[in-house]
Design an enzyme around this catalytic site. Structure first.
Site, mmCIF file in Angstrom:
data_model
loop_
_atom_site.group_PDB
_atom_site.id
_atom_site.type_symbol
_atom_site.label_atom_id
_atom_site.label_comp_id
_atom_site.label_asym_id
_atom_site.label_seq_id
_atom_site.Cartn_x
_atom_site.Cartn_y
_atom_site.Cartn_z
ATOM 1 N N ASN A 398 -36.525 6.595 29.187
ATOM 2 C CA ASN A 398 -35.205 6.502 29.803
ATOM 3 C C ASN A 398 -35.046 7.540 30.917
ATOM 4 O O ASN A 398 -35.090 7.201 32.097
ATOM 5 C CB ASN A 398 -34.116 6.687 28.742
ATOM 6 C CG ASN A 398 -32.758 6.199 29.202
ATOM 7 O OD1 ASN A 398 -32.395 6.338 30.356
ATOM 8 N ND2 ASN A 398 -31.992 5.602 28.294
ATOM 9 N N ASP A 399 -34.887 8.794 30.540
ATOM 10 C CA ASP A 399 -34.593 9.836 31.527
ATOM 11 C C ASP A 399 -35.710 10.010 32.554
ATOM 12 O O ASP A 399 -35.443 10.335 33.712
ATOM 13 C CB ASP A 399 -34.339 11.167 30.823
ATOM 14 C CG ASP A 399 -33.131 11.102 29.902
ATOM 15 O OD1 ASP A 399 -32.176 10.368 30.232
ATOM 16 O OD2 ASP A 399 -33.145 11.758 28.845
ATOM 17 N N VAL A 400 -36.969 9.796 32.158
ATOM 18 C CA VAL A 400 -38.095 10.061 33.064
ATOM 19 C C VAL A 400 -38.248 8.987 34.127
ATOM 20 O O VAL A 400 -39.084 9.120 35.029
ATOM 21 C CB VAL A 400 -39.412 10.215 32.274
ATOM 22 C CG1 VAL A 400 -39.329 11.390 31.330
ATOM 23 C CG2 VAL A 400 -39.772 8.940 31.522
ATOM 24 N N SER A 439 -30.610 12.831 27.436
ATOM 25 C CA SER A 439 -29.719 13.597 28.317
ATOM 26 C C SER A 439 -28.290 13.084 28.244
ATOM 27 O O SER A 439 -27.374 13.742 28.742
ATOM 28 C CB SER A 439 -30.215 13.519 29.763
ATOM 29 O OG SER A 439 -30.066 12.205 30.260
#
Length: 475
Positions: A398-400, A439
């Site tokens: 997700n965040d990456v 996050s």
């Protein structure tokens, strides 16, 4: 000087050489297993020499030798048996918390050595006492901090614990612990009877500070935290090696400490954040903007359609994330990859430095499935390839891959280097639901025109993709 004395004197040099050579082997996936084995033999050599050294003790210690040797053997048997069993049975999803737990044990061991040295009351040199206290402080912080990290990764502490004025409170605890450590040193140098009390309060304060420092840190930062505490443990071991005049402990501690520090800095750089920001910010807390999320609607498709698109593509880049580990779907993923390769598709894996829950988590996951090392690329080596790639397949990440890290200055992940999955011609995202990453930030990638969601557990989705590819064949 006897032959035994010569062997003991050379043991530190031999063991240190094995540690360093083993660490060098761990720098490449190809030689990592051999490096671990070599470093393990170095540790076994140190333990054997420690037992040999036990017989070269002063006369006043001899009456206690049988009891001490018995306890040491019992500890080795119990610890070795438990660690061996856990190492063989641990699931890949639980590997990060096991690493955190074992690292905490190393810090606790260093703190225990420091406690014994302080409570014996037989050392009055200010330098040695100061180093002992410093090693005890760092080891204690690593112990409780690693235990909290383990609890977070294991789902036992699901949310960061924060309150108003927390950073000031933590600072007061830390300064108070330093004062107690100083009082322990001074009182022991003076031979004061309260030296033991100050030492006990010092260790309680250090253990409590490790807890206080870690509970507010969000789950997104756990890979960096684990690496940082690994460096702490190495530093504590090195300091206690100095106190004990043990070259093997000193060199091993310095190697682990420096390697852990370098890895921590590299991971923080990969997130475009400082270590202080990791430790003292509220990264990982959901923001108001995260709750609203980007506007638009996610498009979805079934696994068979996504598999057909990849089957007739020229190139596919796969981005694994923690969701792949949770589903334990790495074997099924590689089965699908081999079918795509048989159909003439160029397949590569792209790894973000902080993907997963510990450093190198995705690399270990893919290695377990037998993925060849030459198919796995670091972010810097593959990011430019997304522009010419037909399909990017995101699995549980997700965040990456969140493009807001490039453009949204209000986002908590702004400035973090990401994998450029959004630049591929077509993006498929395998995801269990529409939730945010660690996050707490919604991902605009999921709403882009070239992105299609494939909802479901990764194991189930990949199984359906494999069946669809079998039906299509390789011709």
């Amino acid at each position: 000087m006897s032959a035994v004395d010569y062997i003991i004197g050379l043991s530190g040099l031999v063991a240190s050489g094995l540690f360093i050579y083993g660490l060098k082997g761990m720098s490449s996936p190809v030689t990592a297993v051999r490096g671990i084995v070599i470093a393990g033999w170095g540790m076994a050599f140190v333990v054997a020499i420690a037992f040999l050294q036990a017989f070269n003790v002063p006369d006043e210690v001899l009456p206690h030798l049988p009891v001490n040797l018995g306890l040491a053997v019992l500890a080795l048997l119990l610890g070795g048996a438990w660690a061996g069993w856990r190492g063989k049975t641990v699931a890949m999803t639980a590997m990060p918390q096991m690493v955190a737990l074992f690292n905490g044990m190393g810090g606790g061991s260093a703190a225990a050595i420091s406690a014994v040295a302080l409570l014996r009351h037989n050392e009055t040199d200010a330098l040695h006492l100061g180093v002992t206290v410093l090693g005890g402080l760092i080891g204690s912080i690593s112990l409780t901090g690693s235990l909290i990290a383990w609890a977070k990764l294991d789902g036992r502490l699901k949310n960061p614990m924060r309150f108003g004025g927390q950073q000031i409170f933590n600072l007061v605890v830390f300064l108070g612990t330093l004062v107690l450590g100083g009082m322990a040193v001074v009182s022991q140098m003076q031979g004061a009877p309260e030296a033991g009390l100050f030492s006990l309060l010092f260790f309680l304060g250090a253990l409590f500070f490790g807890l206080c420092m870690t509970v507010p840190i969000g789950g997104a930062d756990m890979p960096v935290v684990i690496s940082l505490y690994n460096a702490f443990t190495g530093l504590a071991v090195g300091l206690e090696g100095y106190v004990m005049a043990d070259p093997a402990l000193m060199i091993a501690g310095m190697v682990v400490g420096s390697a852990g520090t370098l890895l921590t800095l590299l991971m923080a750089k990969a997130m475009n954040r400082s270590i202080a920001n990791v430790l003292f910010s509220n990264f990982g807390a959901s923001s108001g903007k995260a709750a609203g999320g980007p506007e638009g609607k996610m498009k979805s498709t079934d696994p068979a359609d996504a598999a057909a698109t990849m089957r007739y593509a020229s190139s596919v880049i796969i981005i694994p994330g923690y969701g792949l580990a949770v589903a334990q779907a790495q074997q099924k993923l590689y089965e699908m990859v081999k079918m795509l390769q048989a159909a003439g598709v160029d397949v590569k894996f792209a790894i973000h430095p902080v993907a997963g829950r510990m450093p190198g988590h995705m690399n270990v996951l893919l290695a377990e499935a037998g993925v060849p090392y030459d198919m796995i690329y670091d972010m810097d080596d593959i990011n430019d390839s997304f522009k010419t790639t037909d399909v990017a397949l995101v699995i549980g990440a997700n965040d990456v891959v969140n493009p807001s890290a490039r453009t949204d200055k209000s986002s908590p992940i702004y400035g973090m280097p990401i994998l450029n999955a959004d630049q591929a011609k077509q993006v498929f995202v395998i995801k269990r639901g529409q939730g945010t990453g660690y996050s707490g930030v919604q991902n605009p990638l999921f709403f882009l025109p070239n992105t299609t969601m494939v909802f479901g557990d990764a194991q189930a989705v990949l199984s359906k993709m494999v069946e669809a590819l079998k039906a299509l064949g390789t011709n």
